[in-house]
Write an enzyme that holds these catalytic residues in place. Structure first.
Site, PDB file in Angstrom:
ATOM      1  N   SER A 153      10.454  -7.480   4.180  1.00 49.32           N
ATOM      2  CA  SER A 153       9.167  -6.842   3.916  1.00 49.32           C
ATOM      3  C   SER A 153       8.188  -7.112   5.068  1.00 49.32           C
ATOM      4  O   SER A 153       8.500  -6.812   6.213  1.00 49.32           O
ATOM      5  CB  SER A 153       8.636  -7.343   2.566  1.00 49.32           C
ATOM      6  OG  SER A 153       7.569  -6.567   2.116  1.00 49.32           O
ATOM      7  N   ASP A 197      13.009   2.598  -1.445  1.00 49.89           N
ATOM      8  CA  ASP A 197      12.125   1.439  -1.461  1.00 49.89           C
ATOM      9  C   ASP A 197      10.674   1.894  -1.588  1.00 49.89           C
ATOM     10  O   ASP A 197      10.232   2.814  -0.898  1.00 49.89           O
ATOM     11  CB  ASP A 197      12.315   0.646  -0.160  1.00 49.89           C
ATOM     12  CG  ASP A 197      11.714  -0.746  -0.206  1.00 49.89           C
ATOM     13  OD1 ASP A 197      10.605  -0.902  -0.747  1.00 49.89           O
ATOM     14  OD2 ASP A 197      12.354  -1.675   0.310  1.00 49.89           O
ATOM     15  N   HIS A 227      13.599  -3.454  -3.318  1.00 49.22           N
ATOM     16  CA  HIS A 227      12.917  -3.995  -2.146  1.00 49.22           C
ATOM     17  C   HIS A 227      13.600  -5.305  -1.784  1.00 49.22           C
ATOM     18  O   HIS A 227      13.393  -6.341  -2.409  1.00 49.22           O
ATOM     19  CB  HIS A 227      11.445  -4.213  -2.486  1.00 49.22           C
ATOM     20  CG  HIS A 227      10.587  -4.601  -1.336  1.00 49.22           C
ATOM     21  ND1 HIS A 227      10.581  -3.915  -0.138  1.00 49.22           N
ATOM     22  CD2 HIS A 227       9.665  -5.609  -1.192  1.00 49.22           C
ATOM     23  CE1 HIS A 227       9.703  -4.472   0.684  1.00 49.22           C
ATOM     24  NE2 HIS A 227       9.147  -5.496   0.072  1.00 49.22           N
TER      25      HIS A 227
END
Length: 504
Positions: A205, A423, A452
């Site tokens: 991320s 995502d 994710h």
């Protein structure tokens, strides 16, 4: 990028960078590892911890220092050790020490044998000189104002101003130094303190953007790098437009979630088609807009949904709560899932805003924010306003803003990328831009999935094999790869069979 209201080489190549640190790995000059804080050592007794002093301001390296907490899980087979693997869970603001401890239980044995796993709380996070911007018990008291209601708009702007002012008052001296390039310099200080000429890196991320910036600033210190669930690094997307792009991905993923609920009508009884589940959803939201049910209001309902779409561990309880409310007017299961922010969550929210607000310019005109949210809300209503209020303090930010660093990948060794097709937090188009920005990269796409976090998190055996082969042996696929998505959750399976781990 975690939300809370309140990502071809010709032939299968073995990389030239083999065991670069295996023979010099004993000492960690500058880091004296010992017991971890109790809240870390209790769930993760295998971790060792150390404190590292880093400059508050790298322009004054001998001036005021900050404390960073660094953790280590030593390689299980010293004879097979090839270096340190630095791990970042994203956020910005995710506690990295705890995440490294939990991730270790998911990592393949060959990786645990080959690497010291290094976690760290980024500056001003968790155990690393933490900050906050507000009193969570008052500012985050639920139910929060409806993010979508026009009549609550002025109240939400006032809250954003209050939050920005609180950050300046409570943490003003730290704000000019809370940004991604500074975090990247902290990473290099950790490398240096570990006594490593090069480090390997695993970032999820926001951690992908941190990894890309680190690689841009210090390519000579990168051994192997996995970036998973990628932030769009285009300088025009950091961070305002990256947040807008999430709104589109969230609405599309919500539809897929409704499809999943409909496929299990024998469990949830909300209908066998997406439109029927959507109708139930809309009905619950309408009821909450008429009158919140205790701590559960429309803002909390959207927050539950948005965060559930990041992973899948919350899919079943959220669907059960939706069914109870819609079919039996029973709000208990939904209300029980509402978790008002505590001090740790407020710390994460403070860092989320501080880093994003400082990394790039933001619009300062109220009308521009509202125009963009109104435009998106027509077709993507779930998160259009919710997302705006999450980062609205950036409109009022009082610390300096930077121009984002252009990512070119110059000098980087081969890099392995992962992203799922649906995502929400790091939409797929942004992953493609990261791939284009890193010419030495090979990309693995998980098709027909939206979790994710893919490698070691989603339970995708083929993706895990590719990542492990790269980290342990240096072997990359000859070209970009598409792998089938991991299985969707089975709502009839016992909770003990849950095999995935969600990002913090």
């Amino acid at each position: 990028m975690k939300r809370s209201f309140a990502l071809g080489l010709a032939g299968a190549a073995v990389l030239a960078s083999t065991a670069v640190t295996g023979s010099t790995a004993q000492a960690a000059p500058g880091l004296q590892f010992g017991p971890c804080p109790e809240d870390v050592s209790k769930p993760y007794p295998q971790l060792q911890c150390a404190e590292l002093q880093v400059p508050l301001d790298y322009r004054d390296p001998s001036g005021e220092q900050l404390k960073l907490l660094v953790s280590k899980q030593p390689a299980r087979k010293p004879e097979a050790r090839r270096g340190s693997l630095l791990i970042n869970p994203g956020g910005p603001g995710g506690p990295g020490v705890g995440f490294a401890g939990s991730l270790a239980a998911k990592l393949p044995a060959a990786v645990l044998d080959s690497y010291d796993l290094i976690g760290f709380d980024t500056r001003n996070v968790a155990h690393s000189t933490p900050i906050s911007c507000v009193d969570p018990g008052t500012y985050w008291k639920t139910p929060l104002p409806d993010p979508d209601a026009p009549q609550a708009r002025e109240q939400n702007w006032q809250r954003a101003q209050q939050y920005a002012d609180g950050c300046q008052q409570r943490a003003g001296k730290y704000l000019p130094h809370l940004n991604t390039p500074t975090n990247a310099r902290d990473v290099d200080r950790i490398r240096e303190a570990l006594g490593e000429q090069k480090i390997s890196y695993l970032g999820y991320s926001y951690g992908t953007y941190l990894g890309a910036v680190y690689g841009q600033l210090f390519p000579q210190h990168v051994d192997r790098m996995i970036l998973d669930s990628m932030v769009n690094p285009d300088t025009s997307e950091i961070w305002y437009r990256n947040n807008l792009n999430q709104d589109i991905a969230a609405q599309e993923r919500l539809g897929l979630y409704f499809d999943w609920i409909a496929q299990h009508d024998d469990v949830f009884h909300l209908g066998t088609e997406r439109r029927q589940v959507q109708a139930a959803w809309d009905g619950v939201q309408a009821e909450l807009r008429k009158a919140p049910r205790g701590k559960l209001g429309p803002a909390e309902f959207i927050d539950l949904a948005f965060n559930a779409l990041y992973g899948e561990t919350s899919w079943k309880p959220l669907a059960e709560g939706l069914a109870d409310f819609h079919l039996r007017n029973d709000d208990k299961k939904l209300a029980d899932q509402v978790e008002p922010k505590d001090e740790l969550a407020e710390n994460g929210n403070a860092i989320y805003n501080a880093v994003e607000c400082a990394d790039a310019p933001w619009p300062t005109r109220q009308r521009e924010w509202e125009r963009d949210s109104e435009r998106l809300a027509k077709d993507y209503p779930l998160a259009a306003w919710y997302n705006s209020w999450t980062v609205a303090p950036c409109r009022f930010w009082q610390a300096p803003r930077q121009e984002p660093l252009k990512i070119t990948g110059d000098g980087l060794p081969p890099v392995l990328l992962f992203n799922s097709e649906h995502d929400v937090a790091t939409p797929y188009e942004g992953a493609l831009e990261m791939h284009r920005s890193l010419p030495s990269s090979v990309m693995v796409t998980e098709r027909d999935a939206g979790k994710h976090g893919v490698w070691a998190l989603a339970g995708n055996a083929e993706a895990d094999r590719i990542g492990t082969d790269y980290l342990v042996n240096g072997t990359l696929p000859p070209d970009d790869v598409e792998v089938p998505g991991h299985p969707a959750p089975d709502p009839k399976a016992p909770a003990t069979q849950q095999k995935t781990l969600d990002l913090p």
